[in-house]
Scaffold this active site. Structure first.
Site, mmCIF file in Angstrom:
data_model
loop_
_atom_site.group_PDB
_atom_site.id
_atom_site.type_symbol
_atom_site.label_atom_id
_atom_site.label_comp_id
_atom_site.label_asym_id
_atom_site.label_seq_id
_atom_site.Cartn_x
_atom_site.Cartn_y
_atom_site.Cartn_z
ATOM 1 N N ASP A 79 0.828 -1.207 0.000
ATOM 2 C CA ASP A 79 0.000 0.000 0.000
ATOM 3 C C ASP A 79 0.860 1.253 0.000
ATOM 4 O O ASP A 79 2.069 1.208 0.244
ATOM 5 C CB ASP A 79 -0.940 0.010 1.210
ATOM 6 C CG ASP A 79 -0.201 -0.029 2.543
ATOM 7 O OD1 ASP A 79 0.822 -0.739 2.643
ATOM 8 O OD2 ASP A 79 -0.651 0.641 3.485
ATOM 9 N N GLU A 146 0.081 -1.200 5.783
ATOM 10 C CA GLU A 146 1.159 -0.739 6.666
ATOM 11 C C GLU A 146 0.979 0.723 7.039
ATOM 12 O O GLU A 146 1.257 1.132 8.166
ATOM 13 C CB GLU A 146 2.511 -0.945 5.975
ATOM 14 C CG GLU A 146 3.710 -0.682 6.879
ATOM 15 C CD GLU A 146 4.182 0.762 6.905
ATOM 16 O OE1 GLU A 146 5.009 1.109 7.768
ATOM 17 O OE2 GLU A 146 3.724 1.561 6.058
#
Length: 486
Positions: A79, A146
């Site tokens: 991400d 994350e």
């Protein structure tokens, strides 16, 4: 490969980076990029596992001669933070990133670049497809979310990895290897006494404040001995209070738990008959404290201003005294240093915020440590102080530490390889912030881990840019490091 990055080296790293950049991958919108990784692994003929939250593990067998070597996990997250300029029409849910080669940097068109952490994934894929690299068994672990919750690392399955060493490629400064990061928690302290009615006809009201302090990140800069506005102002007010019957009307200092507070004010009521003397004496005390602290912070500014609005409620003098004493007693700054690296912070706390919430005075402290027992001791130390003042408290916001290991074959090999390859010294550090390594170590506590990465600047902003030459340098380094881990 498109023309945009065709001349950039290493070619396959930038090829995969560009392919990733075509796929929207904001945190919690990772299914498409996770599926891309599955498809890529299958095209390469490699074993791949996609878990229920879209984490990916791709496995590549060891090359000849490395069959008996400990397996290596290459790790990053899929991400990215999605920020854009106000005049950008970019839609992060549907649009890929518009890449721009700008001199020696790669950046995006008015958006974040996603080098954090697309470059880790691109390097990992390039290594997986290259049949000419010598290496132990490799597992490429790519996690989700994350940037928001660390969900991918926190919910990592405990039986999917077999490697003994993990190389996280989520650092952003070359020539540094990170070998630990802090865990943390927050302590909120509340004084339960509320304001009481106050006859204000014979009172004047003043705001006394300190501002323009340097401040800084309460992790990365806590060791720089910067002034804490809440500490400074409590000291100043305590001195002024020795001379006058002051009433506390309001208080506010600091704004974020991860920032060293730069400003703090006390709103005070004083009898009209003492008003002029109060002004003069306060200014005199301000000058004394400015002289005391100006070398430590040249921009320190004290101000006193008369308030037009009159408070009709105040806090009791007993509570006023308690607040001043607890601000004096509570620690802030470095608590302990790492024994193995005495210039690296092991634990600290930040007396971050004091403010009124629901009419009650609240103090917020942010605690960090790379060693859990030290964090527990620091928490206990603070709670002991809190109990002395009969305040209530709540401990919250915990995130896991990545504990420094005195013995690390991976760290030693990484440092030596860098020195041998570039004739440069690699600095070893433990950062005073959180990394996925801490969450991963909850599931795989015996992993030998490091974090490295090329130069990336202004991450999480539309100005994010990655140094092209640093990517080439770090890919060369990563390939050599894998070779040395025989």
């Amino acid at each position: 490969m498109s023309n945009k990055l065709v001349n950039l080296k290493p070619e396959r790293v930038f090829y995969y980076f560009e392919e990733l950049s075509k796929i929207p991958r904001e945190s919690a919108n990772e299914k498409a990029v996770s599926n891309f990784l599955v498809d890529t692994a299958k095209k390469l003929g490699l074993e791949v596992y996609q878990d229920k939250i879209n984490n990916i593990v791709i496995k590549k067998p060891a090359t000849k001669g490395y069959e008996d070597s400990d397996g290596i996990i290459l790790q990053g997250h899929m991400d990215m933070v999605c920020e854009k300029e106000l005049d950008s029409n970019h839609n992060f849910k549907t649009d890929g990133i518009d890449l721009i080669v700008d001199g020696k940097f790669l950046r995006a068109n008015k958006t974040t670049l996603g080098a954090d952490n697309g470059i880790a994934v691109a390097m990992g894929l390039a290594i997986l497809e290259d049949e000419n690299i010598e290496h132990p068994e490799i597992e490429l672990l790519v996690t989700v979310e994350e940037e928001t919750t660390m969900r991918g690392a926190l919910e990592l399955e405990e039986n999917i990895l077999t490697g003994k060493m993990l190389i996280n490629i989520d650092s952003e400064e070359e020539a540094w290897v990170t070998v630990g990061s802090a865990g943390g928690r927050e302590i909120d302290i509340t004084f339960n006494e509320e304001k009481e009615k106050f006859e204000n006809a014979n009172s004047d009201f003043y705001r006394l404040e300190v501002k323009n302090l340097c401040g800084g990140h309460s992790g990365a800069e806590i060791h720089k001995n910067r002034l804490n506005a809440n500490k400074v102002m409590s000291e100043v007010i305590s001195e002024i209070k020795k001379n006058f019957d002051m009433k506390l009307c309001d208080i506010k200092g600091g704004s974020k738990d991860n920032a060293i507070p730069r400003e703090c004010y006390f709103d005070i009521a004083i009898d009209k008959s003492s008003s002029q003397n109060f002004m003069n004496k306060s200014k005199e005390i301000f000058e004394n404290f400015k002289s005391k602290y100006i070398e430590q912070d040249p921009n320190i500014t004290f101000e006193i201003s008369k308030l037009e609005n009159k408070y009709s409620e105040i806090y009791s003098n007993d509570l006023f005294e308690k607040v001043l004493r607890i601000l004096n007693d509570l620690p802030t700054g470095v608590n302990t240093w790492l024994k193995e690296y005495p210039d690296i912070v092991e634990s600290s706390d930040n007396l971050a915020i004091i403010k009124v919430i629901d009419n009650k005075i609240t103090v917020i402290l942010s605690l960090r440590s790379s060693e859990p027992s030290v964090l527990d001791n620091l928490e206990e130390k603070i709670i002991t102080i809190v109990k002395k003042y009969n305040a209530s408290y709540e401990v919250s916001g915990g995130y896991p530490e990545w504990r420094f290991k005195p013995i690390s074959r991976l760290r030693d090999t990484a440092v030596k390889t860098y020195q041998d390859l570039f004739n440069e010294k690699m600095q070893v550090t433990v950062i005073h912030a959180g990394l996925e390594c801490g969450a991963i170590s909850m599931h795989y506590p015996n992993l030998d881990m490091i974090s490295i990465g090329p130069n990336i600047y202004d991450v999480h902003t539309p100005k994010e840019r990655m140094e092209i030459a640093s990517v080439e340098k770090y890919y060369k380094y990563l390939v050599e490091l894998l070779k040395k881990l025989k």
